[in-house]
Design a protein around this motif. Sequence first.
Motif, PDB file in Angstrom:
ATOM      1  N   LEU A 361       0.837  -1.187   0.000  1.00  0.00           N
ATOM      2  CA  LEU A 361       0.000   0.000   0.000  1.00  0.00           C
ATOM      3  C   LEU A 361       0.878   1.246   0.000  1.00  0.00           C
ATOM      4  CD1 LEU A 361      -2.539  -1.137   2.746  1.00  0.00           C
ATOM      5  CD2 LEU A 361      -2.884  -1.220   0.281  1.00  0.00           C
ATOM      6  N   GLU A 362       0.338   2.323  -0.518  1.00  0.00           N
ATOM      7  CA  GLU A 362       1.041   3.607  -0.496  1.00  0.00           C
ATOM      8  C   GLU A 362       0.587   4.360   0.748  1.00  0.00           C
ATOM      9  OE1 GLU A 362       0.357   5.608  -4.144  1.00  0.00           O
ATOM     10  OE2 GLU A 362       1.250   4.050  -5.390  1.00  0.00           O
ATOM     11  N   LEU A 363       1.243   4.084   1.860  1.00  0.00           N
ATOM     12  CA  LEU A 363       0.817   4.632   3.145  1.00  0.00           C
ATOM     13  C   LEU A 363       1.388   6.026   3.363  1.00  0.00           C
ATOM     14  CD1 LEU A 363       1.321   1.454   5.394  1.00  0.00           C
ATOM     15  CD2 LEU A 363      -0.776   2.253   4.307  1.00  0.00           C
ATOM     16  N   ARG A 364       0.540   6.883   3.864  1.00  0.00           N
ATOM     17  CA  ARG A 364       0.982   8.218   4.282  1.00  0.00           C
ATOM     18  C   ARG A 364      -0.063   8.774   5.254  1.00  0.00           C
ATOM     19  NH1 ARG A 364      -0.355   9.065  -1.241  1.00  0.00           N
ATOM     20  NH2 ARG A 364      -2.166  10.430  -1.571  1.00  0.00           N
ATOM     21  N   ARG A 365       0.300   9.871   5.878  1.00  0.00           N
ATOM     22  CA  ARG A 365      -0.594  10.477   6.866  1.00  0.00           C
ATOM     23  C   ARG A 365      -1.778  11.123   6.149  1.00  0.00           C
ATOM     24  NH1 ARG A 365       0.417  11.786  12.260  1.00  0.00           N
ATOM     25  NH2 ARG A 365      -0.901  13.443  13.121  1.00  0.00           N
ATOM     26  N   TYR A 400      -2.689   6.749   9.340  1.00  0.00           N
ATOM     27  CA  TYR A 400      -1.589   6.397   8.427  1.00  0.00           C
ATOM     28  C   TYR A 400      -2.121   5.331   7.498  1.00  0.00           C
ATOM     29  CZ  TYR A 400       3.373   6.326   7.273  1.00  0.00           C
ATOM     30  OH  TYR A 400       4.578   6.465   6.640  1.00  0.00           O
ATOM     31  N   ALA A 401      -2.459   5.708   6.248  1.00  0.00           N
ATOM     32  CA  ALA A 401      -3.164   4.791   5.356  1.00  0.00           C
ATOM     33  C   ALA A 401      -2.902   5.173   3.912  1.00  0.00           C
ATOM     34  CB  ALA A 401      -4.661   4.814   5.663  1.00  0.00           C
ATOM     35  N   ASP A 402      -3.423   4.292   3.020  1.00  0.00           N
ATOM     36  CA  ASP A 402      -3.421   4.557   1.584  1.00  0.00           C
ATOM     37  C   ASP A 402      -4.701   5.328   1.283  1.00  0.00           C
ATOM     38  OD1 ASP A 402      -3.690   4.462  -1.197  1.00  0.00           O
ATOM     39  OD2 ASP A 402      -2.636   2.549  -1.333  1.00  0.00           O
ATOM     40  N   ALA A 518      -5.570  -5.178   5.227  1.00  0.00           N
ATOM     41  CA  ALA A 518      -4.234  -4.820   4.761  1.00  0.00           C
ATOM     42  C   ALA A 518      -3.674  -3.627   5.532  1.00  0.00           C
ATOM     43  CB  ALA A 518      -4.269  -4.511   3.268  1.00  0.00           C
ATOM     44  N   HIS A 519      -4.549  -2.776   6.047  1.00  0.00           N
ATOM     45  CA  HIS A 519      -4.140  -1.644   6.881  1.00  0.00           C
ATOM     46  C   HIS A 519      -3.996  -2.025   8.349  1.00  0.00           C
ATOM     47  CE1 HIS A 519      -5.382   0.733   3.354  1.00  0.00           C
ATOM     48  NE2 HIS A 519      -4.673   1.723   3.869  1.00  0.00           N
TER      49      HIS A 519
END
Length: 564
Positions: A361-365, A400-402, A518-519
Amino acid sequence: MRTLRWRLLLTYVGVLAMVLLILGLVLNTAISRALYAEDQARLTGEATAAVALGQRGYERLINGRSGDCAGAISYQQAFDQAIASPLTAGHPAISAVYLVDQNGSVLAPEAGPVAVGSAAPDLSATRLAQVNARIAAARRFTGFGPIPQATISYNTTGGSGQRIAVTLIAVRYRSVSQCADALNASYGIVEVITTYDATRVALARIQLLLLMVLGGALVAGIAIGGPLIAGALRPLARMSQVAGRIAQGDLTQRVRLPHGGDEIGQLADTFDEMVSRIEQAFAAQHASEERMRQFIADASHELRTPLTSIRGYTDVLLRGAKDDPETAEQVLITVRREAERMSRLVNDLLTLARLDAGRPLELRRVDLAALAGEAVDQARLLAGEREVTMRSEADHLAVYADPDRLKQVLLILLDNALKYGRQDAGGWVRVRLGRSQCGVFVSVSDNGRGISAEDLPHVFDRFYRAQRAAQRRMTNAHTAARATGSQPAAGAVAGPARAPTPEGSGLGLPIALAILRAHGSTLSAESQLGAGSTFTMELPLPPAGSAPPPSPMPGPSSAPSARA
């Protein structure tokens, strides 16, 4: 002999026999040395005393009557009568007695097995030098009297290979009277040879006794050790039997061995734990295969419906409908709609496949309130007269997630709420955000028909749709009623199953659940027939020290509440 029991038994017997053999040899050596040393010391002392006592008789015999030497005999005869004969008669273990001069030559007896003048048996030059040295040292203090200080005793091997003891005792063999020759001050060495006959007989008896005792110990060890080894290996035999039954397919078998914490007991526990895990793995694999078969069947059914429609309308076109522009347009519109439906289904299947494959996943705040506002704005476009509101119970709800995947989850939940909620102006959808014990939560509620208790546990199953399940239950109830000739139950013909079935493939909620898992998040459902449904997802808080959340996006969705 290939079994572990026999190999252990043979090893045990071999080790026990070796230990007993070594013990027997050590005991035999110790006892032999003690007996030989004791016999030698005793005979040496007795021989020394006997020679000292016979010395006076020896001088009387060689001197005769005083004055005229009447009755005097030779020193050889005197030695034989006064010293040699008493020693051999009084001590059967003494085999020979010789009188030896300073050079080691035999002086007496004349009729002995060794001729006079020959080298004395069992007397080496080294031993002779030791005796002469002791005699020389003793004569400085004792003159020409008896020299018991010159006694030497040692062991050697006879001509037959038997162990013998030799005692050397210094004596005077020439008298100082007028009957003696010019060498009246000469000394000799009495050599006493002992063959240890009595000691050898005693040792033979002791060795026989040791052999019997050690043999009995070996037999007793085998008699005791054999059952002990068999008992110690019995758990392994039990494990082998259980393993055989497991190999035949019975995964419910367990050893369940009671033990006190020994290695075999630990092995049995580990074996049972391993079989339990294998059984669970097989059960999980079987359930997975069943789900896969059901998934393939449902996917085939879902894909077959639009394909059948497309083929049917294509046949209509081929039969001449293409000549009628209006009919051809309607057919093409319907074919396009079915193709779009099939495309959506294929995209959903690809999404599930990517999620199952664990694609990163493309995780960010992410500002959760802003993201939910965007989704609510899109839902209001489809809500019509129905109310879609959002309320945030806390500020700065950052996760913090996609963001794309998370927004997809929100759109799925909102789409379901609009699709299965009330369709009139009295229908509403409410989105609520807040903090929970685990992080933050987002709930989507509607006031639709709700989900029955029978369907609620399956709403996250792939291709599962409550309306279709209710219709199948109703069909089954009517079939059973016709078979028995009775009337179906009231609940079988009424309720949500009679409502029209909205379009959908039954993959939305499974996709949403897969994304949240997945998160590392959860998705739960609560519902009651006639009172609506609520879906709640919980997400963890972002890591400490991460960047602050972006500013909320402007627009009507950022307000706490709004109507469509």
